[in-house]
Design a protein around this motif. Structure first.
Motif, short mmCIF file in Angstrom:
data_model
loop_
_atom_site.label_atom_id
_atom_site.label_comp_id
_atom_site.label_asym_id
_atom_site.label_seq_id
_atom_site.Cartn_x
_atom_site.Cartn_y
_atom_site.Cartn_z
N LEU A 264 7.57 -10.08 -5.35
CA LEU A 264 8.03 -9.80 -6.61
C LEU A 264 7.25 -9.14 -7.20
O LEU A 264 7.55 -8.53 -8.29
CB LEU A 264 8.16 -11.28 -7.46
N GLY A 265 5.97 -8.57 -6.57
CA GLY A 265 4.97 -7.76 -7.16
C GLY A 265 4.31 -8.55 -8.25
O GLY A 265 3.65 -7.64 -9.23
N LEU A 266 4.41 -9.80 -8.59
CA LEU A 266 3.65 -10.40 -9.71
C LEU A 266 2.00 -10.56 -9.32
O LEU A 266 1.30 -11.25 -9.93
CB LEU A 266 4.19 -11.85 -9.94
N ASP A 267 1.60 -10.34 -8.21
CA ASP A 267 0.21 -10.28 -7.88
C ASP A 267 -0.85 -9.34 -8.56
O ASP A 267 -1.99 -9.81 -8.76
CB ASP A 267 -0.06 -10.14 -6.39
N LEU A 268 0.04 -8.52 -9.26
CA LEU A 268 -0.57 -7.76 -10.26
C LEU A 268 -0.83 -8.14 -11.60
O LEU A 268 -1.47 -7.69 -12.30
CB LEU A 268 -0.03 -6.35 -10.32
#
Length: 970
Positions: free
Chosen positions: A412-416
């Motif tokens: 989901l790209g939430l690691d940023l």
């Protein structure tokens, strides 16, 4: 590109603004170089050009065509709509230069009283970054136009530049201009945020002078300000001025109590308000529910819920979310689900509230059930969702699920998302995967101080002290300054590592950063210095720390206890009572432990009574400490009473009592209790078996000791620790089975086992085995060259073997190495006062009487023929046979007790080292001469002397024949 002037067209008189707006928008579409500007006199213009527009300080570039916007009569004008349009275009074009001129012109001409124009100007001030900085002197143009000041202050409030708000307020007073309601409200809010106490009070006085203090709105803001200062009583005084109070005033005060965390007073005000028929605002209801969540006030939360239902506002999304959050965090999941099912509206906040509650209480499975239900309801998880789920995964058995969540986060790209990244980092550390944690940390963009703190905490938990110090250095190099949490973690790191020098370095950094005045930091420093062996530094920190917190007192008491300074621990307990500090559970625990080290039964009973009155006597930790204390004071009757009255018994409770009987060499009772514990379905742990092995060692029961060792391993699956094996070494050594003891020590999977080799060396003295003693001595000095106890014990072996030359040479060698023996100290309690004695002590006020009594006892022993009775005197050295009652610390303490206690009471003495054979024999004689029970607690066991005999049966003091024949002696 040439364009016709809009002035050449016909302007309808009905709505000139709309006509000009449409015309200019059309021109803008035709030519993107068309922009809007304002001349010095604020006249609206438009510019059409074939190249980019440039602005000079003194006007427009002459080559551009310039036309004024006419009104319906053809005259120049700056209409309301024109100004709105110019400001909107400035915002869109981010044109600070033109915006600055608009701002200056409007303030100069006092054109900001119109509500819509004022709002647009505030938007332009806030959205054009740097516009307010480019016009730092603009408030000089406001003159006496209150609306102009209002615009500027409102803008700075929106920009959260509260210092500027106060600066403008002071500038207004110099003009002078009287603030209005909005300005006073803004200034009070700025004071609250900045905690500007003195300014807030001065502004309050100003408001009173102008008569604004009786206004409901202003009063509510003043109450809120005082509550945010923490001045609840002052807020209450403002509230009490009103005989008739509006809902706004009530809500302000209740909100203030919510802010300071006083749930009880907030609820009392709610009841009073409801009795007057007034209605709580929805925002205050949410604040009350949040407060219930914080303090797990489930019953109070249910009452608020009832009021919400009665008021018909349960359908409000914010309130339903707050209800779900309250029930979930108060561990009432069923009620939370009921609210969720009844709610007419759901959003991601609703589900996250429920997830957060489950995560807080470690309900792993329930949290993931909610996660699945949320996804089935077509709600897309966000960063907050994953933060809660990762928090629920923070245990070893859920590492795999945590890795699955990590995979979803990456997808989901939430690691940023920094919060999600920090939660991943924390999850891996708590789940024991430090390498994965480091990988997440290294990949985390824009690390904040929380990220570094979690990593340093991980270094502490996984015993990577060097990496923790390196992390501190690196975070400072990248410009992130350590905060209070950073230093707390680092102090724990060095406490665990016993790294005193590194701890001192951190202390110096703490002083540089100004954190040394914080109570939590001071308490951690006391703990660190204490654990690292620097009692003096711990006391220095304590002396500089305000003594308002019981945690500070507990910290220094724990340190004194750690250093076996029981007398000082009890002195601290007395001091805190005198200063009116209320003891807590930890205080009683430390004080009771101190009584155990001193065998101070009188003090112990006094503290026991105090703990009862305070309601802590039934606390399981305090109960266990009381059992241990009474046992170490030699009062197993009292220990058994506490045990029998305990409402809850854990393995620690049973072990405390078993250990008590073991220390007094009562193996039969100890082993009975051991199996009684298992009858009550409580499994023994390693400490319980260690107590049982100790009981075997004190009685010399080799066969039974080995049986229990096998039982521990084979039947209960408990692996032997160094302490278990050392106990077996002591057991077989005292039995004379030196080959078994040596084999065991040489094959143990533990290094640097000084205790085991010293134990076997002590057994060599009993059996006069010089050969094995030399090997034991060599092992010890190889590990610790200047070990004083090893030299003394080896010297004693030589002396008992008649090798006086070798004994003297070894003593000379010890003194040459400056390997000083630990000073013997003995303590005795008389009339609630602890008296300390050392060998040949002459500092006590009753020294002459004590020495005279010792001489009298020596004479009585000779007169009564006790030196020739059946007592074994072979253990005594020749000088002691001539002067049986020498001046060792325990004998001085016992003699003092004889002089100062009733003849029918036992004398209780504790000694910090082992009672020597000479003193052991002397105390037996004293008990027979004086017909007194003497209880001596040393580091080995508790000796009960009665009528010339000791409960230890002289096992460690004379040669004995072991009744077990399962091993071969050597």
């Amino acid at each position: 590109m040439a364009m016709a002037s809009p002035s050449s067209s016909v302007c309808p008189s009905a709505d000139p603004f709309r006509w000009w707006e449409n015309t200019l928008r059309k021109r803008k579409k035709q030519d993107p170089n068309v922009v809007l500007a304002v001349r010095e006199d604020a006249t609206m213009v438009y510019i059409a050009a074939t190249s980019a527009v440039k602005w000079k300080g003194d006007g427009l570039v002459s080559k551009f065509r310039l036309s004024c916007l006419p009104d319906s009569n053809g005259n120049d004008s700056h209409t309301h709509g024109d100004l709105m349009l110019v400001m909107q275009r400035c915002i869109e074009e981010k044109d600070i230069t033109v915006g600055s001129r608009v701002l200056r012109s409007l303030l100069k001409d006092g054109l900001v009283s119109d509500h819509l124009l004022r709002k647009k100007l505030i938007d332009m001030l806030c959205l054009l970054d740097g516009l307010h900085k480019a016009n730092e002197d603009i408030y000089e143009l406001c003159k006496e136009e209150i609306s102009s000041w209002d615009v500027l202050i409102s803008a700075y409030i929106k920009l959260e530049q509260n210092e500027k708000v106060l600066e403008l307020y002071h500038a207004m007073k110099k003009v002078p201009v009287e603030p209005n309601y909005d300005i006073f409200a803004a200034v009070f809010r700025a004071c609250a945020v900045l905690e500007a106490h003195e300014i807030g009070v001065a502004v309050h006085i100003h408001a009173i002078e102008l008569g604004y203090d009786m206004d409901d709105f202003i009063t509510g803001v003043i109450i809120d300000m005082y509550c945010r200062f923490g001045w609840v009583l002052e807020a209450r005084r403002v509230f009490d001025k009103f005989s008739e109070r509006s809902p706004m005033t009530w809500n302000a005060l209740i909100g203030g109590y919510c802010y300071v965390g006083d749930l009880q007073e907030a609820l009392l005000l709610v009841q009073r308000m409801q009795r007057e028929g007034l209605i709580l605002s929805n925002s205050i209801l949410v604040s009350l529910l949040r407060l219930c969540s914080k303090f797990t006030g489930l019953e109070s939360g249910k009452k608020i819920h009832a009021s919400i239902i009665e008021g018909g506002v349960e359908s409000d999304l914010r309130i339903s979310n707050a209800l779900i959050n309250m029930y979930a965090k108060c561990n009432s999941s069923e009620d939370a689900r009921v609210v969720l099912d009844r709610a007419q509206l759901h959003d991601i906040v609703t589900w996250n509230a429920l997830l957060s509650g489950y995560a807080q209480h470690g309900c792993f499975e329930e949290a993931f059930d909610i996660f699945q239900a949320m996804q089935q309801g077509d709600f897309w998880p966000d960063g907050t969702t994953y933060v809660s789920l990762l928090t629920a995964c923070c245990s070893l058995e859920h590492l795999d699920k945590g890795k699955q969540l990590h995979s979803s986060v990456l997808t989901l790209g939430l690691d940023l998302n920094l919060s999600v990244g920090n939660s991943l980092l924390n999850m891996y550390i708590k789940c024991g995967s430090f390498e994965d944690a480091k990988a997440v940390f290294n990949a985390l963009p824009g690390k904040d101080v929380i990220s570094w703190n979690i990593m340093i905490s991980g270094c502490r938990e996984h015993e990577h002290g060097d990496e923790a110090l390196a992390a501190l250095k690196e975070m400072q190099e990248v410009g992130i300054q350590p905060d209070r949490i950073t230093f707390l973690h680092l102090l724990k790191v060095f406490s665990n590592m016993l790294a005193l020098e590194e701890g001192k370095h951190i202390h110096s950094l703490i002083i540089q950063k100004g954190f040394d005045t914080e109570i939590s930091i001071s308490n951690s420093l006391i703990d660190m210095y204490g654990k690292c062996g620097s009692l003096e530094d711990a006391v220095l920190v304590f002396d500089k720390t305000p003594k308002t917190s019981i945690v500070t007192w507990n910290a220094i008491m724990t340190v004194y206890a750690l250093h076996n300074q029981g007398q000082e621990t009890l002195q601290m307990y007395t001091r805190l009572e005198q200063e009116g500090i209320k003891p807590d559970r930890a205080t009683y625990f430390s004080a009771i432990k101190a009584c155990a080290t001193l065998a101070a039964l009188g003090w112990g009973k006094r503290i026991h009574d105090a703990a009862k009155q305070a309601g802590f006597a039934t606390d399981i930790a305090v109960t266990n400490a009381l059992i241990d204390m009474y046992a170490k004071c030699g009062s197993l009757k009292d220990a058994r009473e506490v045990f029998d009255e305990s409402p809850k018994r854990t393995v620690v409770t049973w072990t405390a009592l078993i250990s008590g009987y073991a220390e007094q060499s009562d193996y039969d009772t100890a082993v009975k209790l051991f199996y009684d514990m298992q009858q009550e379905s409580i499994e023994p742990d390693g400490l319980a078996f260690l107590s049982l092995l100790s009981a075997c060692s004190h009685k010399g029961l080799v066969e039974k000791g080995l049986f229990h060792l096998r039982e521990m391993r084979d039947q209960h699956g408990i692996l032997e620790t160094l302490e278990h094996l050392d106990c077996i070494v002591d057991l077989v050594g005292c039995g004379g089975f030196f080959n078994v003891g040596e084999d065991l020590l040489e094959t143990m999977p533990f290094k640097s086992n000084i205790v085991g080799w010293l134990s076997l060396l002590g057994s060599c003295r009993l059996h006069v085995n010089v050969e094995v003693a030399r090997r034991c001595f060599d092992y010890v000095v190889a590990l610790a060259r200047d070990h004083a106890a090893a030299h003394v014990m080896m010297s004693n072996v030589y002396s008992k073997a008649g090798m006086y030359k070798e004994a003297l040479e070894l003593e000379i060698a010890r003194l040459g190495k400056e390997a000083w023996k630990k000073a013997g100290q003995a303590y005795v309690e008389v009339e609630d006062c602890i008296h300390r004695f050392s060998a040949n002590d002459t500092s006590h006020p009753q020294t002459l009487s004590i020495h005279s009594k010792l001489e009298s006892l020596s004479w009585q022993a000779k007169e009564q023929g006790l030196l020739n009775d059946s007592l074994d005197l072979e253990a005594l050295s020749p000088p002691v046979k001539q002067d049986l009652f020498c001046r060792h610390s325990e004998k001085l303490a016992i003699t003092f007790g004889l002089l100062n206690t009733p003849a029918d009471t036992p004398i209780r003495v504790t000694k910090n080292i082992r009672v020597c054979p000479d003193c052991h024999q002397s105390i037996k004689l004293i008990s027979k001469i004086e017909r007194r029970e003497i209880i001596v607690k040393d580091v080995d066991c508790i000796h009960h002397f009665r009528d010339g005999a000791c409960s230890c049966e002289d096992r460690d003091y004379v040669n004995s024949t072991c009744k077990n024949h399962i091993l071969t002696r050597k």
